[in-house]
Motif scaffolding. Structure first.
Motif, PDB file in Angstrom:
ATOM      1  N   GLU A  39      11.426  18.556  65.533  1.00 15.20           N
ATOM      2  CA  GLU A  39      11.329  19.267  64.263  1.00 15.20           C
ATOM      3  C   GLU A  39      12.631  19.133  63.470  1.00 15.20           C
ATOM      4  O   GLU A  39      12.613  18.973  62.249  1.00 15.20           O
ATOM      5  CB  GLU A  39      11.000  20.746  64.494  1.00 15.20           C
ATOM      6  N   THR A 115      10.395  34.849  64.843  1.00 13.30           N
ATOM      7  CA  THR A 115       8.934  34.909  64.707  1.00 13.30           C
ATOM      8  C   THR A 115       8.532  35.040  63.237  1.00 13.30           C
ATOM      9  O   THR A 115       7.557  34.418  62.785  1.00 13.30           O
ATOM     10  CB  THR A 115       8.375  36.094  65.527  1.00 13.30           C
ATOM     11  N   ARG A 118       8.846  31.692  61.558  1.00 10.16           N
ATOM     12  CA  ARG A 118       7.702  30.852  61.967  1.00 10.16           C
ATOM     13  C   ARG A 118       6.440  31.212  61.178  1.00 10.16           C
ATOM     14  O   ARG A 118       5.714  30.353  60.681  1.00 10.16           O
ATOM     15  CB  ARG A 118       7.481  31.057  63.472  1.00 10.16           C
ATOM     16  N   THR A 119       6.182  32.511  61.043  1.00 11.20           N
ATOM     17  CA  THR A 119       4.994  32.976  60.318  1.00 11.20           C
ATOM     18  C   THR A 119       5.096  32.629  58.832  1.00 11.20           C
ATOM     19  O   THR A 119       4.111  32.181  58.219  1.00 11.20           O
ATOM     20  CB  THR A 119       4.840  34.508  60.477  1.00 11.20           C
ATOM     21  N   CYS A 121       6.598  30.251  57.415  1.00 16.87           N
ATOM     22  CA  CYS A 121       6.362  28.819  57.274  1.00 16.87           C
ATOM     23  C   CYS A 121       4.854  28.527  57.312  1.00 16.87           C
ATOM     24  O   CYS A 121       4.331  27.769  56.490  1.00 16.87           O
ATOM     25  CB  CYS A 121       7.092  28.127  58.413  1.00 16.87           C
ATOM     26  N   SER A 122       4.152  29.147  58.240  1.00 19.93           N
ATOM     27  CA  SER A 122       2.715  28.889  58.404  1.00 19.93           C
ATOM     28  C   SER A 122       1.883  29.397  57.228  1.00 19.93           C
ATOM     29  O   SER A 122       0.821  28.864  56.946  1.00 19.93           O
ATOM     30  CB  SER A 122       2.204  29.537  59.696  1.00 19.93           C
ATOM     31  N   PHE A 123       2.367  30.441  56.545  1.00 20.66           N
ATOM     32  CA  PHE A 123       1.602  30.991  55.428  1.00 20.66           C
ATOM     33  C   PHE A 123       2.122  30.511  54.070  1.00 20.66           C
ATOM     34  O   PHE A 123       1.814  31.108  53.029  1.00 20.66           O
ATOM     35  CB  PHE A 123       1.551  32.521  55.510  1.00 20.66           C
ATOM     36  N   GLY A 124       2.921  29.458  54.093  1.00 19.69           N
ATOM     37  CA  GLY A 124       3.310  28.804  52.843  1.00 19.69           C
ATOM     38  C   GLY A 124       4.329  29.546  52.007  1.00 19.69           C
ATOM     39  O   GLY A 124       4.375  29.389  50.786  1.00 19.69           O
ATOM     40  N   THR A 146      11.557  30.503  66.448  1.00 18.89           N
ATOM     41  CA  THR A 146      11.001  29.873  65.241  1.00 18.89           C
ATOM     42  C   THR A 146      10.091  28.709  65.610  1.00 18.89           C
ATOM     43  O   THR A 146       9.316  28.236  64.771  1.00 18.89           O
ATOM     44  CB  THR A 146      12.091  29.307  64.295  1.00 18.89           C
ATOM     45  N   GLN A 147      10.209  28.199  66.830  1.00 15.00           N
ATOM     46  CA  GLN A 147       9.431  27.027  67.277  1.00 15.00           C
ATOM     47  C   GLN A 147       9.643  25.834  66.350  1.00 15.00           C
ATOM     48  O   GLN A 147       8.758  24.994  66.192  1.00 15.00           O
ATOM     49  CB  GLN A 147       7.939  27.367  67.359  1.00 15.00           C
ATOM     50  N   GLY A 148      10.816  25.786  65.710  1.00 16.61           N
ATOM     51  CA  GLY A 148      11.145  24.649  64.847  1.00 16.61           C
ATOM     52  C   GLY A 148      10.901  24.913  63.372  1.00 16.61           C
ATOM     53  O   GLY A 148      11.301  24.114  62.519  1.00 16.61           O
ATOM     54  N   ALA A 149      10.247  26.030  63.041  1.00 17.39           N
ATOM     55  CA  ALA A 149       9.955  26.346  61.638  1.00 17.39           C
ATOM     56  C   ALA A 149      11.238  26.427  60.816  1.00 17.39           C
ATOM     57  O   ALA A 149      11.250  26.129  59.620  1.00 17.39           O
ATOM     58  CB  ALA A 149       9.194  27.670  61.541  1.00 17.39           C
ATOM     59  N   HIS A 152      11.829  23.718  58.553  1.00 23.85           N
ATOM     60  CA  HIS A 152      10.792  23.412  57.555  1.00 23.85           C
ATOM     61  C   HIS A 152      10.816  24.357  56.367  1.00 23.85           C
ATOM     62  O   HIS A 152      10.155  24.111  55.368  1.00 23.85           O
ATOM     63  CB  HIS A 152       9.403  23.496  58.201  1.00 23.85           C
ATOM     64  N   LYS A 242      -0.214  31.561  50.769  1.00 23.82           N
ATOM     65  CA  LYS A 242      -0.505  30.538  49.757  1.00 23.82           C
ATOM     66  C   LYS A 242      -1.813  29.850  50.148  1.00 23.82           C
ATOM     67  O   LYS A 242      -1.971  29.445  51.305  1.00 23.82           O
ATOM     68  CB  LYS A 242       0.637  29.526  49.763  1.00 23.82           C
TER      69      LYS A 242
ATOM     70  N   MET B 221      -4.128  29.037  57.605  1.00 19.48           N
ATOM     71  CA  MET B 221      -2.695  28.790  57.421  1.00 19.48           C
ATOM     72  C   MET B 221      -2.489  27.700  56.385  1.00 19.48           C
ATOM     73  O   MET B 221      -3.363  26.877  56.152  1.00 19.48           O
ATOM     74  CB  MET B 221      -2.062  28.386  58.745  1.00 19.48           C
ATOM     75  N   THR B 222      -1.315  27.701  55.778  1.00 18.28           N
ATOM     76  CA  THR B 222      -1.015  26.761  54.697  1.00 18.28           C
ATOM     77  C   THR B 222      -0.347  25.497  55.235  1.00 18.28           C
ATOM     78  O   THR B 222      -0.629  24.391  54.808  1.00 18.28           O
ATOM     79  CB  THR B 222      -0.025  27.422  53.703  1.00 18.28           C
ATOM     80  N   ALA B 223       0.556  25.695  56.180  1.00 19.94           N
ATOM     81  CA  ALA B 223       1.372  24.587  56.679  1.00 19.94           C
ATOM     82  C   ALA B 223       1.828  24.936  58.092  1.00 19.94           C
ATOM     83  O   ALA B 223       1.477  25.991  58.609  1.00 19.94           O
ATOM     84  CB  ALA B 223       2.579  24.393  55.777  1.00 19.94           C
ATOM     85  N   PHE B 224       2.568  24.060  58.702  1.00 16.24           N
ATOM     86  CA  PHE B 224       3.196  24.279  59.994  1.00 16.24           C
ATOM     87  C   PHE B 224       2.190  24.644  61.079  1.00 16.24           C
ATOM     88  O   PHE B 224       2.205  24.104  62.166  1.00 16.24           O
ATOM     89  CB  PHE B 224       4.310  25.342  59.892  1.00 16.24           C
ATOM     90  N   GLU B 225       1.255  25.566  60.764  1.00 15.58           N
ATOM     91  CA  GLU B 225       0.114  25.872  61.646  1.00 15.58           C
ATOM     92  C   GLU B 225       0.547  26.343  63.028  1.00 15.58           C
ATOM     93  O   GLU B 225       0.104  25.819  64.044  1.00 15.58           O
ATOM     94  CB  GLU B 225      -0.772  24.635  61.818  1.00 15.58           C
ATOM     95  N   SER B 226       1.418  27.289  63.048  1.00 15.17           N
ATOM     96  CA  SER B 226       1.887  27.791  64.335  1.00 15.17           C
ATOM     97  C   SER B 226       2.175  29.272  64.203  1.00 15.17           C
ATOM     98  O   SER B 226       2.934  29.690  63.328  1.00 15.17           O
ATOM     99  CB  SER B 226       3.150  27.004  64.724  1.00 15.17           C
ATOM    100  N   LEU B 227       1.521  30.078  65.017  1.00 19.62           N
ATOM    101  CA  LEU B 227       1.757  31.519  64.983  1.00 19.62           C
ATOM    102  C   LEU B 227       2.040  32.019  66.394  1.00 19.62           C
ATOM    103  O   LEU B 227       1.428  31.567  67.360  1.00 19.62           O
ATOM    104  CB  LEU B 227       0.512  32.257  64.458  1.00 19.62           C
TER     105      LEU B 227
END
Lengths: 243, 243
Positions: A39, A115, A118-119, A121-124, A146-149, A152, A242, B221-227
């Motif tokens: 990542e 966390t 990470r979240t 990032c996933s929700f734009g 963050t698992q790499g988020a 990003h 988003k 999810m928008t991106a990254f896709e990790s929760l």
């Protein structure tokens, strides 16, 4: 290059990065494990890779130090000692202000902050801002959570009062989670821009920030009325995601 | 009663409860801090209180041991050593099957499981079931993460295949989070009874449980896709909360 001595100068330098003051001094930090390195490659400046002797890897385009077991065990901060690590430069603050932001007011637990990043990032979301008193961004547990988020989405430290002012200037509505004078989350219209403030694990969002937010939000609960801040943030970010 | 020696028989017995096998043997566990004890009093059987010498407390109706600093520091498992602790009997499985249940399939991180229990309690769920391979319920970090919710909502260990069968017999629809063949969460009708399955941090819900669930759900999810699993569970539980 092979390193077999724990007293090697490079090893000494990297081990110093277990401590915030040395990270800040050199503007560098360590990451552990293949996933985080993959990542990081996409968005961060990797200085070098450290790998346990005998372990194969796919990062041959970076300067690489092959380390003996005792050297790797000394470098690694995790309980299950890492086989591969990297030394990475501090991340840069973003050039432009986003539309969907998360503001963390003195959130202290590194796992919670990681966390939430990470979240977000996933929700734009476009960025996460840590208040001056929030936990250090380069804390090892935070990075792991963050698992790499982290690589990003822009994450930076700034006075939240200053950040709120910039949001107001950009006509971005600011919502704070609060138990008082609050609208229930499901009654909030989904909007295309917003800044969400989440507060300290014990004391919540501080009064001076609540006073400057456009609306307080409460997550409807049935009983017990207690949520972890990363869960509360996740529920709110999902609502304002988003599309 | 005052205890000043770390080799006191009582102290030795309590310290054994830091390990699962001795907890299981005696069906007892330790909790730390005033808040957890207050919550435990309402629903659990407290055997005794251990308090640091000189510290005042309001639990005078229970047998109490006043302990010297070195005894308390030995008993406490947290980094910030506790001033007050209690020895508590294992919790009992509930007498009746609920309508809103959370099933945790091999969730391993104690912080995640504790946080999910806390959230389930806040959103009016009737119980949390841990699969055989999930983390130990009486792990110290798990208990701390529940913030006391553990004493307000039934939590027990059971084969999830067995639990699914009971749900089916009770006409409770079973929803599992999955990335495949799944309906988006916001398209799911809010229902008055459901069982939600959440899976292991790395591998998700196991195929044999997915095969027996009524519907797969995906969180948009928008991106990254990790929760994080506790965040994903929080978002789903909020959607299916009890009004």
């Amino acid at each position: 290059m092979e390193i077999t001595s724990k007293t090697n100068q490079k090893v000494k330098q990297w081990v110093r990065y277990h401590q915030k003051k040395y990270r800040d001094e050199d503007q560098k930090f360590l990451i552990e494990g293949e996933h985080l390195i993959e990542e990081a490659i996409k968005h961060a400046a990797i200085e070098c890779i450290m790998v346990r002797k005998g372990v194969k890897h796919a990062f041959s385009s970076y300067p690489c130090y092959v380390c003996s077991d005792d050297v790797m065990d000394k470098l690694s901060m995790s309980v299950s000692k890492a086989d591969i690590m990297a030394c990475v430069s501090y991340l840069k603050a973003p050039m432009k202000w986003g539309n969907r932001l998360v503001l963390l007011d003195q959130v202290q637990d590194p796992g919670n902050v990681g966390t939430i990043i990470r979240t977000a990032c996933s929700f734009g979301f476009d960025g996460v801002i840590l208040s001056d008193q929030a936990v250090d961004l380069y804390n090892e547990k935070l990075i792991r959570s963050t698992q790499g988020a982290l690589f990003h989405i822009p994450v930076w430290r700034q006075s939240l009062l200053e950040a709120l002012e910039i949001c107001h200037n950009h006509q971005i509505p600011v919502y704070a989670t609060s138990l008082h004078k609050a609208v229930t989350l499901s009654d909030m219209k989904r909007v295309s821009s917003c800044a969400l403030i989440f507060g300290n694990e014990g004391s919540g969002v501080s009064p001076e920030l609540l006073a400057k937010s456009d609306q307080n939000i409460i997550i409807e609960m049935t009983a017990f009325e207690s949520l972890n801040v990363a869960v509360a943030a996740g529920i709110c970010m999902y609502h304002f995601r988003k599309d």
